[in-house]
Design an enzyme around this catalytic site. Structure first.
Site, PDB file in Angstrom:
ATOM      1  N   CYS A   1      25.562   9.958   6.056  1.00  0.00           N
ATOM      2  CA  CYS A   1      24.279  10.251   5.428  1.00  0.00           C
ATOM      3  C   CYS A   1      23.233   9.857   6.454  1.00  0.00           C
ATOM      4  CB  CYS A   1      24.118   9.472   4.139  1.00  0.00           C
ATOM      5  SG  CYS A   1      23.447  10.463   2.811  1.00  0.00           S
TER       6      CYS A   1
ATOM      7  N   THR B   1       0.846  -1.197   0.000  1.00  0.00           N
ATOM      8  CA  THR B   1       0.000   0.000   0.000  1.00  0.00           C
ATOM      9  C   THR B   1       0.881   1.246   0.000  1.00  0.00           C
ATOM     10  OG1 THR B   1      -1.709  -1.190   1.172  1.00  0.00           O
ATOM     11  CG2 THR B   1      -1.798   1.221   1.306  1.00  0.00           C
TER      12      THR B   1
HETATM   13  N1  PLP Z   1      21.877   8.029  -2.663  1.00  0.00           N
HETATM   14  C1  PLP Z   1      22.524   9.133  -2.258  1.00  0.00           C
HETATM   15  C2  PLP Z   1      23.497   9.795  -3.178  1.00  0.00           C
HETATM   16  C3  PLP Z   1      22.289   9.664  -0.997  1.00  0.00           C
HETATM   17  O1  PLP Z   1      22.935  10.753  -0.602  1.00  0.00           O
HETATM   18  C4  PLP Z   1      21.362   9.020  -0.150  1.00  0.00           C
HETATM   19  C5  PLP Z   1      21.178   9.604   1.173  1.00  0.00           C
HETATM   20  O2  PLP Z   1      20.952   9.096   2.151  1.00  0.00           O
HETATM   21  C6  PLP Z   1      20.684   7.874  -0.627  1.00  0.00           C
HETATM   22  C7  PLP Z   1      20.978   7.397  -1.888  1.00  0.00           C
HETATM   23  C8  PLP Z   1      19.669   7.153   0.188  1.00  0.00           C
HETATM   24  O3  PLP Z   1      18.443   7.845   0.141  1.00  0.00           O
HETATM   25  P1  PLP Z   1      17.325   7.609   1.277  1.00  0.00           P
HETATM   26  O4  PLP Z   1      17.826   8.228   2.533  1.00  0.00           O
HETATM   27  O5  PLP Z   1      16.115   8.289   0.746  1.00  0.00           O
HETATM   28  O6  PLP Z   1      17.127   6.135   1.394  1.00  0.00           O
END
Ligand code: PLP
Length: 389
Positions: free
Chosen positions: A330, A242
């Site tokens: 990240c 969903t």
């Molecule tokens: N790809 C890149 C270049 C990113 O900087 C990130 C960041 O976290 C991701 C993929 C993953 O994205 P998400 O956090 O939306 O899963």
């Protein structure tokens, strides 16, 4: 005085007010997009509007937009050996990716490890087109069909890859091309057609939408990657489950807002970054700008104070009210040595001290002033500790 300054848009951006409003509206409206009743049809209309807006941001056909939970899932969905074009199966034998890809690509793909080739980058983080050409020729000669995945802009450095050239080379060898545009979309113009790629990954929370939505955008809507989640056949059978209608609604509105102000925002944000970078370099000559003289996103600065561990800097700045990231963080808390800087040949001592400032839609002049104030407060102590270490 206690106001915080957020310069970590590459980790996640604040939710735009209009996206928040769309999210709350969709949360308040009950309805599953697969239901035939009025509530279900209303949810479907919300998703269709969002699909059109996300497609518009990337110059794509809305039918090619597959909503996912975010960028990671979009990358995993794209990077499979098994495709279908219409009813005809298409199989890819090898994955060719650059060494500076996000972990969502390097670890999230669905190829067996022995069928992945990672290509080097130069000292400025740009993929070697020569290495790509050689690899493609070698695989063609061996009768292998390749899927090439090269990111549009790097999350740590902001460096922009020559994707149109990557796509041209790949096409010459019948390869499929994917680009991870999670950091580029909404910050620089991204057109799936102009880039010449087959697949683009994007993520809502990097552009002021809500976490929990992203998309794999496919140039040819008849091209279908093997689903990660088969489930109930949602997203035209490409992603079961969903749909997260509130996050998708917010994603659409954020994409529209980003597209509407793309040109002026690029200039405004580049000017903010430029002012901060020049002031920092002038006041603190010990700071090294790791990538400057290369095509890069307007919002990202990757700096290092060699010999001062990045986490020390990040914590000191945090206490002074400034949010920045260390290493390849990240996801928060991750302060491992960066594979991106290692691939660029940045010496360990400099790489271990690298930190990233990233601006975005909510950043303004006052953020530059407050960020400078934070550096002025923390640098004497950090420099003293570095000298004593
Ligand atoms: N790809 C890149 C270049 C990113 O900087 C990130 C960041 O976290 C991701 C993929 C993953 O994205 P998400 O956090 O939306 O899963």
């Amino acid at each position: 005085m206690n106001e915080r300054t957020y310069l970590d848009h590459n980790a996640t951006a604040p939710v735009r007010p209009e996206a928040r409003a769309a999210l709350l509206d969709a949360l308040d409206a009950t309805g599953n997009g697969s239901s035939v009743h009025g509530e279900g049809r209303a949810a479907r209309m919300v998703m269709d509007a969002a699909r059109g807006r996300v497609a518009a941001l990337l110059g794509a056909d809305p039918r090619g937009v597959v909503f996912t939970s975010g960028g990671t899932e979009a990358d995993t969905l794209a990077l499979t050996p098994d495709y279908q074009r219409g009813e005809v199966p298409e199989r890819y034998d090898v994955l060719i990716a650059s060494a500076v890809e996000h972990a969502a690509v390097l670890r999230g793909h669905r190829f067996p490890a022995e069928r992945v080739e990672v290509l080097p980058v130069d000292s400025r983080g740009r993929l070697s087109l020569e290495a790509l050409d050689t690899a493609l020729q070698r695989h063609s000669a061996a009768g292998h069909r390749a899927l090439v995945s090269v990111m549009l802009a790097n999350n740590e450095t902001g460096v922009i890859q020559p994707i149109p050239e990557v796509a041209r080379l790949a096409r010459e060898h019948g390869a499929l091309v994917h680009t991870d545009a999670v950091q580029a979309a909404g910050r620089i113009p991204v057109s799936i057609r102009e880039l010449g790629v087959d697949l683009v990954s994007v993520s809502a929370h990097k552009i002021g939408g809500s976490p929990g939505a992203g998309a794999l955008v496919i140039a040819d809507p008849d091209l279908r990657p093997a689903p990660v989640f088969a489930g109930g056949g949602q997203e035209r059978g490409r992603r079961g489950g969903t749909e997260n209608v509130p996050a998708i609604a917010a994603f659409g509105v954020a994409a529209q807002a980003a597209a509407a102000s793309l040109e002026s925002e690029q200039i405004r944000i580049a000017a903010l970054r430029e002012r901060l970078e020049s002031a920092l370099r002038c006041e603190f000559p010990e700071l090294v700008l790791l990538v400057g003289d290369v095509d890069r996103l307007p919002n990202t600065s990757c700096l290092s104070l060699p010999g001062a561990p990045a986490e020390t800097m990040v914590i000191a700045l945090d206490l002074a009210g400034l949010a920045v990231s260390a290493g390849s963080a990240c996801s928060s808390g991750k302060v491992a040595a960066s594979h991106v800087l290692a691939a660029m040949g940045v010496p360990e001592r400099i790489a271990r001290s690298a930190f990233r400032l990233s601006f975005g839609w909510s950043s303004g002049e006052e953020d530059v002033n407050r960020a400078l104030g934070a550096f002025r407060r923390v640098m004497p102590g950090v420099l003293r500790r570095r000298a004593a270490a």
